[in-house]
Structures are given as structure tokens and as C-alpha cells.
Design a protein around this motif. Structure first.
Motif, PDB file in Angstrom:
ATOM      1  N   PRO A   3       0.804  -1.216   0.000  1.00 57.05           N
ATOM      2  CA  PRO A   3       0.000   0.000   0.000  1.00 57.05           C
ATOM      3  C   PRO A   3       0.838   1.268   0.000  1.00 57.05           C
ATOM      4  O   PRO A   3       0.386   2.323  -0.433  1.00 57.05           O
ATOM      5  CB  PRO A   3      -0.833  -0.127   1.269  1.00 57.05           C
ATOM      6  CG  PRO A   3      -0.168  -1.168   2.094  1.00 57.05           C
ATOM      7  CD  PRO A   3       0.610  -2.034   1.170  1.00 57.05           C
ATOM      8  N   ASP A   4       2.082   1.193   0.475  1.00 53.37           N
ATOM      9  CA  ASP A   4       2.942   2.372   0.537  1.00 53.37           C
ATOM     10  C   ASP A   4       3.852   2.512  -0.668  1.00 53.37           C
ATOM     11  O   ASP A   4       4.617   3.462  -0.757  1.00 53.37           O
ATOM     12  CB  ASP A   4       3.789   2.335   1.810  1.00 53.37           C
ATOM     13  CG  ASP A   4       2.931   2.398   3.057  1.00 53.37           C
ATOM     14  OD1 ASP A   4       1.917   3.120   3.036  1.00 53.37           O
ATOM     15  OD2 ASP A   4       3.263   1.718   4.029  1.00 53.37           O
ATOM     16  N   GLY A   5       3.804   1.554  -1.570  1.00 47.75           N
ATOM     17  CA  GLY A   5       4.626   1.651  -2.760  1.00 47.75           C
ATOM     18  C   GLY A   5       5.367   0.371  -3.055  1.00 47.75           C
ATOM     19  O   GLY A   5       5.288  -0.616  -2.329  1.00 47.75           O
ATOM     20  N   ILE A  31      -0.860 -12.591   4.214  1.00 48.96           N
ATOM     21  CA  ILE A  31      -1.656 -11.364   4.048  1.00 48.96           C
ATOM     22  C   ILE A  31      -3.122 -11.676   4.321  1.00 48.96           C
ATOM     23  O   ILE A  31      -3.544 -12.832   4.294  1.00 48.96           O
ATOM     24  CB  ILE A  31      -1.496 -10.755   2.642  1.00 48.96           C
ATOM     25  CG1 ILE A  31      -1.934 -11.752   1.571  1.00 48.96           C
ATOM     26  CG2 ILE A  31      -0.078 -10.290   2.404  1.00 48.96           C
ATOM     27  CD1 ILE A  31      -2.070 -11.139   0.197  1.00 48.96           C
ATOM     28  N   ALA A  32      -3.873 -10.639   4.559  1.00 52.70           N
ATOM     29  CA  ALA A  32      -5.309 -10.798   4.781  1.00 52.70           C
ATOM     30  C   ALA A  32      -6.000 -11.216   3.482  1.00 52.70           C
ATOM     31  O   ALA A  32      -5.523 -10.910   2.386  1.00 52.70           O
ATOM     32  CB  ALA A  32      -5.899  -9.487   5.298  1.00 52.70           C
ATOM     33  N   ALA A  33      -7.118 -11.888   3.628  1.00 51.88           N
ATOM     34  CA  ALA A  33      -7.897 -12.292   2.466  1.00 51.88           C
ATOM     35  C   ALA A  33      -8.338 -11.044   1.697  1.00 51.88           C
ATOM     36  O   ALA A  33      -8.498  -9.966   2.263  1.00 51.88           O
ATOM     37  CB  ALA A  33      -9.113 -13.095   2.920  1.00 51.88           C
ATOM     38  N   ASN A  34      -8.526 -11.207   0.408  1.00 52.36           N
ATOM     39  CA  ASN A  34      -8.960 -10.120  -0.476  1.00 52.36           C
ATOM     40  C   ASN A  34      -7.974  -8.952  -0.508  1.00 52.36           C
ATOM     41  O   ASN A  34      -8.377  -7.805  -0.704  1.00 52.36           O
ATOM     42  CB  ASN A  34     -10.358  -9.618  -0.085  1.00 52.36           C
ATOM     43  CG  ASN A  34     -11.389 -10.713  -0.178  1.00 52.36           C
ATOM     44  OD1 ASN A  34     -11.334 -11.537  -1.085  1.00 52.36           O
ATOM     45  ND2 ASN A  34     -12.302 -10.748   0.766  1.00 52.36           N
ATOM     46  N   THR A  35      -6.707  -9.233  -0.298  1.00 49.61           N
ATOM     47  CA  THR A  35      -5.658  -8.223  -0.338  1.00 49.61           C
ATOM     48  C   THR A  35      -4.689  -8.577  -1.459  1.00 49.61           C
ATOM     49  O   THR A  35      -4.388  -9.752  -1.667  1.00 49.61           O
ATOM     50  CB  THR A  35      -4.894  -8.183   1.003  1.00 49.61           C
ATOM     51  OG1 THR A  35      -5.821  -7.994   2.061  1.00 49.61           O
ATOM     52  CG2 THR A  35      -3.874  -7.071   1.028  1.00 49.61           C
TER      53      THR A  35
END
Length: 169
Positions: A3-5, A31-35
Motif C-alpha cells: 500500500p505504501d509503494g 496477508i489478509a484475504a482479499n488483499t
């Protein structure tokens, strides 16, 4: 990518290859699902041995900070990366003809000289030749469920092709 690059990581040796494969696995499994697949910066820094790091061009966290006029944040991030990657950190410059690239290029070059960091030119390749730009644009519209005429959709320029060494110079 996160998300930060995005940072570009290249294996320098077998230790780097092992770290790159571990980070790649983490990006999908931890990682979390749907990510979208990504690795937090802290994990990249923990597994930096044998890896070369490029700052990620316009999608990198340094460039993103500069584009938001967060110069101190960009500076602190570069210091953190430099302390971890030492001589294996390169400030990445890209020229796709996009206004935001031109907006921050001077700051990236100035920072590289100020911090004694090497520069590297790269190209975000999305298609093999300039003639394929239109097809890529249509494929991106399909992927985004949008139209070619939509001004707010994601785009790439005609310069996102696999350039020859002469084109890069």
C-alpha cells in the motif's frame, strides 16, 4: 508491492535468492484475504541480505512521498533503506513521459548526489513494442471494467515498452 509503494528487489547471490523466494511466498501467504500480494517494509528489511534494492520508480515509496511534498518522509525512508542495503541501494529514475515523473526527477537526482547513492535508469515494461500500446490500453480497460474514454482510469504511456539499450540512453 504494498500500500505504501513498490520496491524492486534483485537477488545478488544465493542468499539473496533465498530471501527473495521467502519474501515472494510471504507476499501471497502472510496477508489478509482479499488483499493484493505484498510484503511489509519491515519484513523486506529483515530479509535484505544478498538483495539489491531499487527505489521503485514513480510507484516507489520515496517517489510517492515526494509527490505528496513529504520530503522529510522520503529522506528518512532513504536513510532507513541505505542503512539496511548499504551499497546495494539505487535511486531509480524512469521516463515514460508522465508529468509526475518529471515533477520529482530533479529531487531524486539531487537526493542521490546528497546521500552518495547511485542512480539507475529503468523502464516499467508493460508491452514489447510501441505499436502494442493501444492493445495494452484496451486490455487495461477490460481489467478495470471501464472504457477507453474514461479520463479517470489507470493508464500507461506509449513509453512503457521493452526499450533497447539505445532507447534507454
Amino acid at each position: 508491492a504494498g500500500p505504501d509503494g513498490t520496491l524492486a528487489l534483485i537477488a545478488q547471490d544465493s542468499a539473496g535468492w533465498e530471501n527473495l523466494m521467502a519474501l515472494s511466498s510471504m507476499s501471497f501467504l502472510d496477508i489478509a484475504a482479499n488483499t493484493l500480494p505484498h510484503v511489509p517494509l519491515a519484513q523486506v528489511l529483515e530479509r535484505s541480505k544478498g538483495l539489491i534494492c531499487l527505489t521503485g520508480g514513480r510507484e516507489g515509496p520515496v517517489s510517492r512521498a515526494l509527490l505528496r511534498n513529504l520530503n522529510l518522509e522520503a529522506d528518512l525512508l532513504l536513510d532507513r533503506l541505505a542503512s539496511t542495503f548499504d551499497t546495494r541501494l539505487y535511486i531509480e529514475l524512469q521516463r515514460h513521459g508522465l508529468s509526475d515523473e518529471a515533477q520529482i526527477e530533479g529531487a531524486l537526482i539531487q537526493t542521490a548526489y546528497k546521500k552518495g547513492l547511485p542512480l539507475v535508469a529503468s523502464n516499467d515494461v508493460r508491452f514489447d513494442s510501441p505499436e502494442r500500446h493501444r492493445a495494452q490500453d484496451v486490455l487495461m480497460c477490460i481489467g478495470q471494467a471501464t472504457r477507453v474514454s474514461d479520463e479517470k482510469r489507470e493508464r500507461v504511456s506509449a513509453n512503457h515498452y521493452l526499450r533497447t539499450p539505445e532507447d534507454m540512453v
